[in-house]
Design an enzyme around this catalytic site. Structure first.
Site, PDB file in Angstrom:
ATOM      1  N   GLY A 152       0.255 -12.519  -8.214  1.00  0.00           N
ATOM      2  CA  GLY A 152      -0.099 -13.630  -9.090  1.00  0.00           C
ATOM      3  C   GLY A 152       0.733 -14.865  -8.789  1.00  0.00           C
ATOM      4  O   GLY A 152       0.236 -15.996  -8.814  1.00  0.00           O
ATOM      5  N   ASP A 154       4.566  -0.695  -6.610  1.00  0.00           N
ATOM      6  CA  ASP A 154       4.000  -1.419  -7.757  1.00  0.00           C
ATOM      7  C   ASP A 154       2.724  -2.178  -7.413  1.00  0.00           C
ATOM      8  O   ASP A 154       1.771  -2.184  -8.187  1.00  0.00           O
ATOM      9  CB  ASP A 154       5.022  -2.428  -8.299  1.00  0.00           C
ATOM     10  CG  ASP A 154       6.182  -1.745  -9.005  1.00  0.00           C
ATOM     11  OD1 ASP A 154       5.918  -0.804  -9.781  1.00  0.00           O
ATOM     12  OD2 ASP A 154       7.334  -2.142  -8.775  1.00  0.00           O
ATOM     13  N   GLU A 155       2.739  -2.872  -6.256  1.00  0.00           N
ATOM     14  CA  GLU A 155       1.572  -3.694  -5.914  1.00  0.00           C
ATOM     15  C   GLU A 155       0.350  -2.813  -5.654  1.00  0.00           C
ATOM     16  O   GLU A 155      -0.777  -3.178  -5.977  1.00  0.00           O
ATOM     17  CB  GLU A 155       1.870  -4.566  -4.697  1.00  0.00           C
ATOM     18  CG  GLU A 155       2.916  -5.639  -4.950  1.00  0.00           C
ATOM     19  CD  GLU A 155       2.485  -6.648  -6.007  1.00  0.00           C
ATOM     20  OE1 GLU A 155       1.337  -7.132  -5.954  1.00  0.00           O
ATOM     21  OE2 GLU A 155       3.306  -6.948  -6.896  1.00  0.00           O
ATOM     22  N   LYS A 191      -0.916  -1.514  -8.952  1.00  0.00           N
ATOM     23  CA  LYS A 191      -1.663  -2.576  -9.626  1.00  0.00           C
ATOM     24  C   LYS A 191      -3.062  -2.687  -9.026  1.00  0.00           C
ATOM     25  O   LYS A 191      -4.055  -2.793  -9.756  1.00  0.00           O
ATOM     26  CB  LYS A 191      -0.894  -3.908  -9.465  1.00  0.00           C
ATOM     27  CG  LYS A 191      -1.537  -5.077 -10.177  1.00  0.00           C
ATOM     28  CD  LYS A 191      -0.592  -6.276 -10.248  1.00  0.00           C
ATOM     29  CE  LYS A 191      -0.705  -7.156  -9.029  1.00  0.00           C
ATOM     30  NZ  LYS A 191       0.272  -8.252  -9.014  1.00  0.00           N
ATOM     31  N   HIS A 244      11.456  -4.601   1.679  1.00  0.00           N
ATOM     32  CA  HIS A 244      11.507  -5.295   0.392  1.00  0.00           C
ATOM     33  C   HIS A 244      12.328  -4.497  -0.604  1.00  0.00           C
ATOM     34  O   HIS A 244      13.231  -5.020  -1.223  1.00  0.00           O
ATOM     35  CB  HIS A 244      10.096  -5.534  -0.147  1.00  0.00           C
ATOM     36  CG  HIS A 244      10.100  -6.516  -1.268  1.00  0.00           C
ATOM     37  ND1 HIS A 244      10.412  -6.162  -2.562  1.00  0.00           N
ATOM     38  CD2 HIS A 244       9.892  -7.849  -1.281  1.00  0.00           C
ATOM     39  CE1 HIS A 244      10.381  -7.242  -3.324  1.00  0.00           C
ATOM     40  NE2 HIS A 244      10.066  -8.280  -2.573  1.00  0.00           N
ATOM     41  N   GLU A 287      15.616  -5.475  -2.630  1.00  0.00           N
ATOM     42  CA  GLU A 287      15.588  -5.194  -4.068  1.00  0.00           C
ATOM     43  C   GLU A 287      15.729  -3.713  -4.418  1.00  0.00           C
ATOM     44  O   GLU A 287      15.518  -3.336  -5.559  1.00  0.00           O
ATOM     45  CB  GLU A 287      14.281  -5.733  -4.674  1.00  0.00           C
ATOM     46  CG  GLU A 287      14.256  -7.248  -4.685  1.00  0.00           C
ATOM     47  CD  GLU A 287      12.966  -7.831  -5.256  1.00  0.00           C
ATOM     48  OE1 GLU A 287      12.220  -7.099  -5.920  1.00  0.00           O
ATOM     49  OE2 GLU A 287      12.729  -9.026  -5.016  1.00  0.00           O
ATOM     50  N   LEU A 335       4.927  -6.942   5.978  1.00  0.00           N
ATOM     51  CA  LEU A 335       3.730  -7.311   6.730  1.00  0.00           C
ATOM     52  C   LEU A 335       3.850  -8.718   7.306  1.00  0.00           C
ATOM     53  O   LEU A 335       3.447  -8.965   8.431  1.00  0.00           O
ATOM     54  CB  LEU A 335       2.476  -7.229   5.850  1.00  0.00           C
ATOM     55  CG  LEU A 335       1.203  -7.564   6.628  1.00  0.00           C
ATOM     56  CD1 LEU A 335       0.799  -6.400   7.517  1.00  0.00           C
ATOM     57  CD2 LEU A 335       0.076  -7.988   5.714  1.00  0.00           C
ATOM     58  N   VAL A 336       4.396  -9.641   6.505  1.00  0.00           N
ATOM     59  CA  VAL A 336       4.511 -11.027   6.943  1.00  0.00           C
ATOM     60  C   VAL A 336       5.986 -11.423   6.994  1.00  0.00           C
ATOM     61  O   VAL A 336       6.814 -10.851   6.287  1.00  0.00           O
ATOM     62  CB  VAL A 336       3.775 -11.996   5.984  1.00  0.00           C
ATOM     63  CG1 VAL A 336       2.311 -11.637   5.879  1.00  0.00           C
ATOM     64  CG2 VAL A 336       4.423 -12.014   4.615  1.00  0.00           C
ATOM     65  N   HIS A 378      11.254 -13.903   2.225  1.00  0.00           N
ATOM     66  CA  HIS A 378      12.381 -12.966   2.353  1.00  0.00           C
ATOM     67  C   HIS A 378      12.942 -12.989   3.775  1.00  0.00           C
ATOM     68  O   HIS A 378      14.156 -12.985   3.966  1.00  0.00           O
ATOM     69  CB  HIS A 378      11.948 -11.548   1.982  1.00  0.00           C
ATOM     70  CG  HIS A 378      11.756 -11.352   0.499  1.00  0.00           C
ATOM     71  ND1 HIS A 378      12.738 -11.616  -0.417  1.00  0.00           N
ATOM     72  CD2 HIS A 378      10.699 -10.917  -0.212  1.00  0.00           C
ATOM     73  CE1 HIS A 378      12.288 -11.353  -1.632  1.00  0.00           C
ATOM     74  NE2 HIS A 378      11.043 -10.932  -1.530  1.00  0.00           N
TER      75      HIS A 378
HETATM   76 CO    CO Z   1      10.048 -10.255  -3.142  1.00  0.00          CO
END
Ligand code: CO
Length: 264
Positions: free
Chosen positions: A45, A88-89, A92, A145, A176, A204-205, A209
């Site tokens: 989002g 989480d993604e 979702k 990540h 994280e 992926l990209v 970060h």
């Molecule tokens: Co992040």
């Protein structure tokens, strides 16, 4: 039958990395699955709002993309995430997709990069085929990540596997989750004489970060902290999507998602 493959990414606001990692994978999917319309959706989002503000338009989120496909009369829809973890993604994405299952005659959701043990082996093989092996006195450090989600141990499993396959100079840390850079720094010391560190994003990209937390000039970036610890550091600002061998795993997952739909 109208058939669509929805490629779902976290998303990025960096146009160059979008092109080199996400768009190229979508084009390969379109070539690999003739007769399937390939569409894009993002799950973040934050990224979607940022793009809408900046460009006046943004890709669909998952519900918008699926609503559009249903309204256009698509009957078979496969969703392939480009996420790394079952985190989480991805949760979702599955939650957002579930209410649409009844709106298509055939419907399936593919797996993220690191799901089965074979996926870990394929990912380790792809990394070893795509990157130069760590040389004498060199270590490769991958920045994942990381997450508070139960999927976080994926990074440790991938590190174990690379060590078992002979890349004992490859280490994984996260922004994280666990391990953090502190654990990576300790492992580099335990490894013995390491002078040079090559940093790679395990994402992926190569977006925010990778550019800032990994390779930035700020004193708390991984590059700065490793240099502060005495290492010579080089940064490879390439997302996993830039390596054909890694993209091939996502395409294999998309193929499995499509095949699942037609076997019942
Ligand atoms: Co992040």
């Amino acid at each position: 039958m109208k058939q669509a493959l929805l490629m779902v990414s976290f998303g990025t606001s960096y146009p160059e990395t979008l092109e080199k990692n996400i768009a190229v994978l979508e084009r390969e999917a379109a070539a690999a699955f003739p007769g399937w319309t390939v569409r894009r959706a993002f799950t973040s989002g934050m990224i979607l709002r940022k793009l809408a503000r900046r460009d006046g338009a943004a890709p669909d989120d998952v519900p918008a993309a699926l609503t559009r496909l249903a309204e256009e009369g698509y009957e078979a829809v496969a969703i392939q995430p480009t996420h790394i973890l079952n985190g989480d993604e991805y949760d979702k994405l599955c939650a957002q997709a579930a209410p649409f299952a009844g709106r298509f005659a055939r419907f399936s959701v593919g797996a993220p990069l690191l799901t089965t043990l074979e996926d870990y082996r394929a990912t380790a093989d792809a990394l070893m085929a795509s990157l130069p092996a760590p040389a004498e006195g060199e270590a490769l450090v991958f920045m994942g990540h990381g997450t508070g989600h139960a999927a976080n141990p994926a990074y440790c499993q991938l590190e174990y596997l690379l060590h078992d396959l002979g890349w004992k100079g490859a280490f994984f840390g996260t922004v994280e989750g666990y391990p953090t850079l502190d654990e990576v720094l300790r492992r580099l010391q335990e490894r013995g004489p390491v002078e040079r560190v090559t940093l790679h994003p395990l994402m992926l990209v190569a977006g925010d970060h990778a550019s800032n937390d990994m390779a930035g000039e700020e004193p708390d970036s991984w590059k700065s902290r490793l240099e502060g610890a005495g290492y010579t550091v080089s940064c490879i600002l390439k997302g996993l999507g830039e390596y054909p061998a890694l993209r091939a795993i996502f395409l294999a997952h998309a193929r499995a998602a499509i095949e699942t739909m037609f076997t019942d």
